[in-house]
Motif scaffolding. Structure first.
Motif, PDB file in Angstrom:
ATOM      1  N   LEU A  75      30.653  -1.371  16.719  1.00 11.44           N
ATOM      2  CA  LEU A  75      31.109  -0.722  17.950  1.00 11.44           C
ATOM      3  C   LEU A  75      31.262  -1.727  19.078  1.00 11.44           C
ATOM      4  O   LEU A  75      32.292  -1.751  19.769  1.00 11.44           O
ATOM      5  N   GLU A  76      30.262  -2.578  19.269  1.00 15.80           N
ATOM      6  CA  GLU A  76      30.312  -3.524  20.383  1.00 15.80           C
ATOM      7  C   GLU A  76      31.360  -4.611  20.150  1.00 15.80           C
ATOM      8  O   GLU A  76      32.014  -5.064  21.098  1.00 15.80           O
ATOM      9  N   MET A  77      31.520  -5.036  18.890  1.00 15.98           N
ATOM     10  CA  MET A  77      32.594  -5.986  18.600  1.00 15.98           C
ATOM     11  C   MET A  77      33.954  -5.357  18.904  1.00 15.98           C
ATOM     12  O   MET A  77      34.852  -6.018  19.454  1.00 15.98           O
ATOM     13  N   ALA A  78      34.113  -4.092  18.542  1.00 12.79           N
ATOM     14  CA  ALA A  78      35.377  -3.402  18.773  1.00 12.79           C
ATOM     15  C   ALA A  78      35.668  -3.257  20.263  1.00 12.79           C
ATOM     16  O   ALA A  78      36.805  -3.483  20.710  1.00 12.79           O
ATOM     17  N   LEU A  79      34.657  -2.907  21.047  1.00 11.59           N
ATOM     18  CA  LEU A  79      34.857  -2.741  22.486  1.00 11.59           C
ATOM     19  C   LEU A  79      35.258  -4.049  23.142  1.00 11.59           C
ATOM     20  O   LEU A  79      36.139  -4.089  24.006  1.00 11.59           O
ATOM     21  N   GLY A  80      34.610  -5.143  22.756  1.00 15.06           N
ATOM     22  CA  GLY A  80      34.941  -6.438  23.343  1.00 15.06           C
ATOM     23  C   GLY A  80      36.324  -6.908  22.960  1.00 15.06           C
ATOM     24  O   GLY A  80      37.096  -7.379  23.804  1.00 15.06           O
ATOM     25  N   GLN A  81      36.667  -6.779  21.687  1.00 12.38           N
ATOM     26  CA  GLN A  81      37.978  -7.238  21.222  1.00 12.38           C
ATOM     27  C   GLN A  81      39.106  -6.377  21.774  1.00 12.38           C
ATOM     28  O   GLN A  81      40.173  -6.888  22.116  1.00 12.38           O
ATOM     29  N   PHE A  82      38.877  -5.072  21.869  1.00 15.25           N
ATOM     30  CA  PHE A  82      39.928  -4.164  22.328  1.00 15.25           C
ATOM     31  C   PHE A  82      40.260  -4.369  23.799  1.00 15.25           C
ATOM     32  O   PHE A  82      41.427  -4.284  24.197  1.00 15.25           O
ATOM     33  N   THR A  83      39.250  -4.629  24.616  1.00 13.22           N
ATOM     34  CA  THR A  83      39.466  -4.716  26.062  1.00 13.22           C
ATOM     35  C   THR A  83      39.554  -6.142  26.597  1.00 13.22           C
ATOM     36  O   THR A  83      40.090  -6.355  27.682  1.00 13.22           O
ATOM     37  N   SER A  84      38.989  -7.112  25.859  1.00 13.83           N
ATOM     38  CA  SER A  84      38.907  -8.499  26.335  1.00 13.83           C
ATOM     39  C   SER A  84      38.201  -8.573  27.685  1.00 13.83           C
ATOM     40  O   SER A  84      38.579  -9.350  28.560  1.00 13.83           O
ATOM     41  N   ARG A  85      37.153  -7.752  27.831  1.00 12.63           N
ATOM     42  CA  ARG A  85      36.411  -7.703  29.087  1.00 12.63           C
ATOM     43  C   ARG A  85      34.915  -7.832  28.830  1.00 12.63           C
ATOM     44  O   ARG A  85      34.464  -7.804  27.687  1.00 12.63           O
ATOM     45  N   SER A 278      17.140  -8.878  16.880  1.00 13.55           N
ATOM     46  CA  SER A 278      17.692  -9.830  15.933  1.00 13.55           C
ATOM     47  C   SER A 278      19.212  -9.903  16.009  1.00 13.55           C
ATOM     48  O   SER A 278      19.794 -10.989  15.956  1.00 13.55           O
ATOM     49  N   LEU A 279      19.866  -8.753  16.146  1.00  9.83           N
ATOM     50  CA  LEU A 279      21.324  -8.716  16.205  1.00  9.83           C
ATOM     51  C   LEU A 279      21.872  -8.884  17.617  1.00  9.83           C
ATOM     52  O   LEU A 279      23.077  -9.035  17.796  1.00  9.83           O
ATOM     53  N   SER A 280      20.994  -8.836  18.619  1.00  7.06           N
ATOM     54  CA  SER A 280      21.408  -8.898  20.031  1.00  7.06           C
ATOM     55  C   SER A 280      22.298  -7.711  20.401  1.00  7.06           C
ATOM     56  O   SER A 280      23.181  -7.821  21.259  1.00  7.06           O
ATOM     57  N   VAL A 281      22.066  -6.568  19.753  1.00  8.01           N
ATOM     58  CA  VAL A 281      22.822  -5.361  20.081  1.00  8.01           C
ATOM     59  C   VAL A 281      22.378  -4.847  21.448  1.00  8.01           C
ATOM     60  O   VAL A 281      21.200  -4.831  21.770  1.00  8.01           O
ATOM     61  N   GLY A 282      23.325  -4.436  22.256  1.00  2.00           N
ATOM     62  CA  GLY A 282      23.020  -3.875  23.566  1.00  2.00           C
ATOM     63  C   GLY A 282      22.679  -4.910  24.616  1.00  2.00           C
ATOM     64  O   GLY A 282      22.088  -4.569  25.637  1.00  2.00           O
ATOM     65  N   MET A 283      23.056  -6.169  24.383  1.00  2.00           N
ATOM     66  CA  MET A 283      22.725  -7.228  25.343  1.00  2.00           C
ATOM     67  C   MET A 283      23.958  -7.892  25.944  1.00  2.00           C
ATOM     68  O   MET A 283      23.829  -8.778  26.779  1.00  2.00           O
ATOM     69  N   GLY A 284      25.137  -7.503  25.506  1.00  2.00           N
ATOM     70  CA  GLY A 284      26.357  -8.003  26.120  1.00  2.00           C
ATOM     71  C   GLY A 284      26.974  -9.206  25.446  1.00  2.00           C
ATOM     72  O   GLY A 284      28.175  -9.467  25.609  1.00  2.00           O
ATOM     73  N   SER A 290      33.317 -11.281  21.313  1.00  2.00           N
ATOM     74  CA  SER A 290      34.426 -10.545  20.704  1.00  2.00           C
ATOM     75  C   SER A 290      35.629 -10.474  21.624  1.00  2.00           C
ATOM     76  O   SER A 290      36.764 -10.321  21.158  1.00  2.00           O
ATOM     77  N   SER A 291      35.401 -10.590  22.917  1.00  2.00           N
ATOM     78  CA  SER A 291      36.517 -10.519  23.863  1.00  2.00           C
ATOM     79  C   SER A 291      37.459 -11.702  23.715  1.00  2.00           C
ATOM     80  O   SER A 291      38.574 -11.675  24.227  1.00  2.00           O
ATOM     81  N   TYR A 292      37.027 -12.749  23.007  1.00  2.00           N
ATOM     82  CA  TYR A 292      37.880 -13.914  22.769  1.00  2.00           C
ATOM     83  C   TYR A 292      38.666 -13.791  21.476  1.00  2.00           C
ATOM     84  O   TYR A 292      39.512 -14.633  21.180  1.00  2.00           O
ATOM     85  N   ASN A 293      38.390 -12.783  20.672  1.00  2.00           N
ATOM     86  CA  ASN A 293      39.064 -12.639  19.379  1.00  2.00           C
ATOM     87  C   ASN A 293      40.551 -12.367  19.551  1.00  2.00           C
ATOM     88  O   ASN A 293      40.992 -11.808  20.559  1.00  2.00           O
ATOM     89  N   ASN A 294      41.297 -12.721  18.516  1.00  2.00           N
ATOM     90  CA  ASN A 294      42.665 -12.248  18.415  1.00  2.00           C
ATOM     91  C   ASN A 294      42.631 -10.725  18.374  1.00  2.00           C
ATOM     92  O   ASN A 294      41.747 -10.131  17.749  1.00  2.00           O
ATOM     93  N   PHE A 295      43.585 -10.066  19.021  1.00  2.00           N
ATOM     94  CA  PHE A 295      43.519  -8.623  19.185  1.00  2.00           C
ATOM     95  C   PHE A 295      43.478  -7.873  17.855  1.00  2.00           C
ATOM     96  O   PHE A 295      42.889  -6.801  17.756  1.00  2.00           O
ATOM     97  N   HIS A 296      44.087  -8.446  16.811  1.00  2.00           N
ATOM     98  CA  HIS A 296      44.148  -7.754  15.529  1.00  2.00           C
ATOM     99  C   HIS A 296      43.178  -8.352  14.502  1.00  2.00           C
ATOM    100  O   HIS A 296      43.336  -8.148  13.301  1.00  2.00           O
ATOM    101  N   HIS A 297      42.173  -9.065  14.989  1.00  2.00           N
ATOM    102  CA  HIS A 297      41.207  -9.697  14.078  1.00  2.00           C
ATOM    103  C   HIS A 297      40.396  -8.650  13.318  1.00  2.00           C
ATOM    104  O   HIS A 297      40.072  -7.580  13.848  1.00  2.00           O
ATOM    105  N   ASN A 298      40.041  -8.949  12.071  1.00  2.00           N
ATOM    106  CA  ASN A 298      39.294  -8.022  11.221  1.00  2.00           C
ATOM    107  C   ASN A 298      37.809  -8.052  11.580  1.00  2.00           C
ATOM    108  O   ASN A 298      37.020  -8.778  10.978  1.00  2.00           O
TER     109      ASN A 298
END
Length: 615
Positions: A75-85, A278-284, A290-298
């Motif tokens: 979810l967090e990877m998707a939010l970062g990649q989708f918005t680049s924010r 361990s996963l750093s979930v919920g820490m930003g 992910s905001s640096y990913n190519n928009f269509h990255h898997n």
């Protein structure tokens, strides 16, 4: 059937110097691996398992990973990649919940300020390892009479003339008495910071600041080296530990479950908090990278690999530490492995040095390599966490120079870290209360509600399908779109019902430490309410209060992909997908409940024809 062309869509890269990546997908993927702190896998995971029945902890951990960890990471990877924010700006999806991102930053600030104090300890051990003899390898004359040399390979303590109390290893005495200068009672207060550790802390923050400002421009080969090198060092130590007497007993304690502990809510809650750490979930940091990913990255592939690798590393670190604890129990003549050393995050600074001291050939070299490994990976993790904080501030104050904000926030981080210098007996008190409650876990529950109940599962699925050009899998949709948040919330409250104030070595924490920890927790949670009120009251329209709340809960005009051409294609995609879905719902006369179930299980044939990458 409508088709959307993606050939003209090329997301423009960010120009911010937040963390300069090489631009290659593989390097960005490795950043996700680095940002999952190794100290939490090699140190906190074994210590958490140590406090929760050893093998009993290994059963809820993979279950929590499957139900919570992987879906939230995705979810967090998707939010970062989708918005680049940043982790705050993504809440244009529902401005009413902007406080979630800010509350998570409060928790991240608490984590990173403490985490860097651990990096300071690794610096101390690196330079101490250059001595002709490792300073923790043998007992000194002025140390306790019940000290046993960590360099002992076999149990020779029975030949000792000492008869005073339970034996302790020289590595434990060195860490607690020499490095930390731990006080006899945690009621003695924080006290003045140790000047040596203060300098190490300052050096750690200087390195982090320079990396943040100058960027990490490493070649792919260096990135791969940093990914492989830690495993080589850790496996060498594990192999050596397994050859020691009593190591098998420690491994058995680690993997043999105590079935009665599975009914203890604390074990399940500890597994959840450890997974978040361990996963750093919920820490930003996940959103930032992910905001640096190519928009269509898997991102689905990345999420599965990173979370699996994280679990493997945690188990590897746990196996290593418990092998060492088994040998320590053998050498100290202690039958109960759970009573070998004091529990706590500092367990890693006792167990690993103890194993390294037993190397026959140049233990100093292995010590330098091991703690240098922890330092490099620690800096990488701290850069990710601290970079997420700076990014959020820079988004709020775009006219300020990036290095100015980095300097100010790094200075604040250093000053806060002084509290944690005596991390076990003093500053650790505040940290322990904060992590026990762990506001980020509570905020993650609200995050799922905001995305999947307010924004809507169908909207989120459309966004992800447009971005990655494949259907959202049943596993992810079921875990995130079902009543998962309600389940976590019930479990959280069940834990609070049976909650007991944390202790350190059987001692109750002083009242002021409890108050500070509770304050940090409540302050983080209150951000949701504070910013919700701020958003609603800041609406100058003449709508009713409920109208303003409803308006604030809906996506703002800034929600969506950051580039204009991608945004236009996305809006067209959503419009056509919604139109097709509405036609199907009307034709089949589905109720709202049936509609949600059909979306959840992917039963609607409402997806626009995608490229050949569609699964």
């Amino acid at each position: 059937m409508a088709t959307v062309s993606y050939s003209s869509m090329h997301p423009s890269p960010k120009t911010q110097p937040k963390i300069a990546l090489s631009g290659r997908t593989s390097s960005n993927f490795l950043c996700h691996v680095f940002q999952c702190p190794w100290s939490r896998k090699c140190g906190r995971f074994p210590f958490t398992a140590y406090e929760n029945g050893g093998g009993a902890f290994l059963i809820p951990y993979p279950i929590v990973l499957f139900v919570i960890g992987r879906p939230l990471y995705y979810l967090e990877m998707a939010l970062g990649q989708f918005t680049s924010r940043s982790s705050v700006k993504i809440w244009e999806v529902s401005p009413l919940f902007k406080g979630i991102g800010i509350g998570q930053l409060v928790g991240t600030t608490s984590v990173v300020s403490y985490y860097v104090s651990l990096i300071a300890l690794t610096l101390h051990y690196i330079f101490a390892s250059f001595a002709s003899e490792l300073p923790w390898a043998t007992c000194k004359d002025n140390w306790a009479d019940n000290c046993v040399d960590s360099s002992l390979v076999v149990n020779e303590m029975r030949d000792s003339n000492s008869t005073s109390g339970q034996k302790v290893s020289s590595s434990q005495i060195y860490f607690l008495d020499i490095v930390l200068k731990e006080k006899d009672s945690i009621d003695d207060g924080i006290g003045a910071p140790d000047w040596k550790l203060t300098l190490w802390l300052l050096l750690a923050w200087v390195v982090i600041f320079l990396v943040l400002v100058r960027g990490v421009k490493s070649s792919g080969k260096v990135a791969y080296f940093l990914a492989i090198f830690p495993y080589v060092v850790l496996i060498i130590i594990l192999v050596r530990a397994l050859t020691l007497e009593g190591a098998v007993d420690g491994v058995i304690f680690f993997i043999k479950p105590q079935w009665g502990e599975l009914l203890n809510p604390k074990v399940w809650y500890s597994a959840t908090t450890q997974l978040f750490f361990s996963l750093s979930v919920g820490m930003g940091s996940i959103i930032m990278f992910s905001s640096y990913n190519n928009f269509h990255h898997n991102i689905y592939r990345d999420a599965m690999i990173v979370t699996t690798l994280d679990t493997f590393t945690s188990l590897l670190g746990g196996m290593t530490i418990f092998s060492i604890l088994g040998n320590l129990a053998h050498n100290l003549g202690i039958e109960d492995i759970s009573k070998v050393v004091k529990s706590g995050t500092g367990l890693a600074f006792i167990s690993y040095p103890d194993a390294i001291a037993k190397f026959d050939i140049v233990p100093q070299l292995f010590s330098v390599l091991f703690f240098f490994m922890l330092f490099v990976l620690g800096v990488g993790s701290a850069v990710a966490l601290h970079g997420a904080i700076i990014t959020a501030f820079w988004d709020a104050f775009p006219k300020r120079k990036y290095w100015h904000l980095a300097l100010i926030l790094s200075t604040i981080g250093f000053c806060t870290g002084l509290v944690y210098i005596h991390l076990v007996a003093n500053g650790y008190s505040i940290w322990s209360i904060t992590t026990e409650a762990f506001s980020d876990l509570r905020l993650a529950i609200i995050e799922m509600v905001a995305i999947f109940w307010i924004y809507g599962l169908d909207n989120w699925c459309n966004d992800i399908e447009f971005m990655v050009q494949r259907r959202v899998g049943l596993y992810v949709a079921a875990m995130l779109g079902s009543n998962n948040a309600t389940f976590h919330d019930c479990r959280f409250h069940l834990f609070l019902v049976e909650y007991k104030w944390p202790t350190y070595s059987g001692q109750q924490y002083p009242g002021e430490a409890l108050i500070c920890g509770i304050f940090v927790f409540i302050f983080g949670i209150l951000q949701v309410l504070i910013w919700a009120v701020w958003t609603v009251t800041g609406d100058s329209t003449k709508e009713s209060v409920w109208g303003k709340i409803s308006k604030a809960a809906k996506p703002s005009s800034q929600w969506g992909p950051c580039t204009e051409h991608t945004r236009k294609a996305w809006l067209k995609y959503k419009e056509e997908a919604k139109s097709r879905r509405d036609d199907i719902i009307y034709a089949k006369n589905h109720s709202s409940i049936v509609r949600k179930l059909c979306v959840l299980f992917g039963m609607y044939d409402d997806f626009i024809q995608l490229d050949s990458t569609r699964l």
